[in-house]
Design a protein around this motif. Structure first.
Motif, PDB file in Angstrom:
ATOM      1  N   ARG A   1     -11.214   0.968  -3.025  1.00 40.72           N
ATOM      2  CA  ARG A   1     -12.387   1.407  -2.434  1.00 40.72           C
ATOM      3  C   ARG A   1     -12.921   0.885  -1.265  1.00 40.72           C
ATOM      4  NH1 ARG A   1     -13.858   2.218  -8.044  1.00 40.72           N
ATOM      5  NH2 ARG A   1     -15.354   0.632  -7.894  1.00 40.72           N
TER       6      ARG A   1
ATOM      7  N   PRO B   1      -8.732   3.233   8.460  1.00 35.06           N
ATOM      8  CA  PRO B   1      -7.933   4.054   7.650  1.00 35.06           C
ATOM      9  C   PRO B   1      -7.271   5.075   8.686  1.00 35.06           C
ATOM     10  CG  PRO B   1      -9.949   4.196   6.625  1.00 35.06           C
ATOM     11  CD  PRO B   1     -10.099   3.497   7.838  1.00 35.06           C
TER      12      PRO B   1
ATOM     13  N   CYS C   1       0.698  -1.257   0.101  1.00 34.92           N
ATOM     14  CA  CYS C   1       0.019   0.047  -0.102  1.00 34.92           C
ATOM     15  C   CYS C   1       0.695   1.284  -0.008  1.00 34.92           C
ATOM     16  CB  CYS C   1      -0.923  -0.095   1.126  1.00 34.92           C
ATOM     17  SG  CYS C   1      -2.251  -1.241   1.046  1.00 34.92           S
TER      18      CYS C   1
ATOM     19  N   ARG D   1     -10.971  -1.241   0.541  1.00 37.99           N
ATOM     20  CA  ARG D   1     -10.117  -1.058   1.690  1.00 37.99           C
ATOM     21  C   ARG D   1     -10.462   0.246   2.649  1.00 37.99           C
ATOM     22  NH1 ARG D   1      -5.392  -3.475   2.863  1.00 37.99           N
ATOM     23  NH2 ARG D   1      -5.638  -4.588   0.784  1.00 37.99           N
ATOM     24  N   LEU D   2     -10.811   1.243   1.786  1.00 43.36           N
ATOM     25  CA  LEU D   2     -11.089   2.595   2.224  1.00 43.36           C
ATOM     26  C   LEU D   2     -12.402   2.760   3.096  1.00 43.36           C
ATOM     27  CD1 LEU D   2      -9.864   5.539   2.757  1.00 43.36           C
ATOM     28  CD2 LEU D   2     -10.964   6.050   0.450  1.00 43.36           C
ATOM     29  N   LYS D   3     -13.490   2.151   2.520  1.00 45.37           N
ATOM     30  CA  LYS D   3     -14.696   2.596   2.935  1.00 45.37           C
ATOM     31  C   LYS D   3     -15.036   1.267   3.970  1.00 45.37           C
ATOM     32  CE  LYS D   3     -15.394   6.091   0.200  1.00 45.37           C
ATOM     33  NZ  LYS D   3     -15.397   7.488   1.101  1.00 45.37           N
TER      34      LYS D   3
END
Length: 254
Positions: free
Chosen positions: A111, A226, A44, A113-115
């Motif tokens: 997305r 996050p 990442c 992973r982020l949301k």
């Protein structure tokens, strides 16, 4: 035990025995993060060190001058399946800016992973050209031991999700011998149930400091939040996820 079985996780207060282990394990852990042979675990965009089996501990948990892993959290875990040999711990290190795009990861996966905190069930693998989800590992429990003071990007767990996933797995493997469980495509069942879990189960961020620990049920849906802290210090957690004594125990124990 009641709290653990109801929520799917439990946090343990500061423990002097565990704190001593952390003090001894911290430098060997950072040495492992910096080791050239572990470069591939930096993912990442350098914001996540995956560190599977990166800590050089033995089967008792001893690393460096620490002595065996002891303390109330490990004692509680041992009571669930009996004493189990420990693998080399995973070192999960999150840095300021997580998550940046992971190499080879689709936009949709980024997305997610982020949301959705990259929520997942440990041991469930994506396999083959069709990317089917199948069980590939059968952990007894997941023990998280913080090695740094940073509270950024904590572990996230969906309380009660372990019961729903447990029921799904029992139904999926009903009537099949253990030797065939890894052949079962769980993709559709898992994705449908995961969407239900997001709607019905409480998302909880689990923060802990060195000397504290948390134990998560083997079937709990969990992930990593996050980065959202002003503190720029990386956060490091050592995870132990030993294999269950048998797949039957893995499936049938509470």
């Amino acid at each position: 035990m009641k709290e653990y079985l109801e929520k799917g996780w439990i946090k343990f207060a500061h423990d002097a025995a565990l704190a001593a282990w952390v003090e001894a394990a911290r430098q060997p852990a950072w040495d492992a993060v910096a080791a050239p042979e572990n470069t591939h675990w930096h993912q990442c965009g350098g914001t996540w060190f995956v560190g599977v089996d990166a800590l050089a501990n033995d089967a008792s948990g001893a690393v460096g001058q620490s002595g065996p892993l002891t303390g109330q959290a490990h004692d509680f875990a041992r009571a669930l399946f009996g004493p189990l040999p420990l693998h080399q711990a995973q070192l999960s290190v999150i840095y300021d800016g997580y998550p940046r795009p992971r190499e080879g990861e689709s936009d949709a996966a980024g997305r997610y992973r982020l949301k959705r905190d990259a929520a997942h069930l440990d041991g469930l693998k994506l396999e083959g050209a069709e990317r089917q989800r199948r069980m590939g590992e059968y952990h007894a429990w997941v023990l998280g031991i913080p090695l740094s003071e940073s509270a950024a990007s904590p572990m996230v767990v969906w309380e009660g999700s372990h019961r729903l996933l447990h029921d799904m797995l029992r139904a999926a493997f009903a009537g099949l011998p253990e030797s065939q469980w890894h052949e079962v495509d769980l993709t559709a069942r898992y994705q449908a149930l995961r969407a239900r879990i997001f709607e019905e189960c409480q998302r909880v961020e689990v923060c802990a400091k060195p000397g504290e620990a948390y134990l998560m049920h083997r079937f709990a849906l969990h992930g990593v939040a996050p980065w959202g802290a002003a503190d720029a210090a990386p956060r490091m957690i050592a995870y132990f996820r030993p294999e269950a004594p048998s797949r039957t125990d893995w499936l049938n124990k509470p």
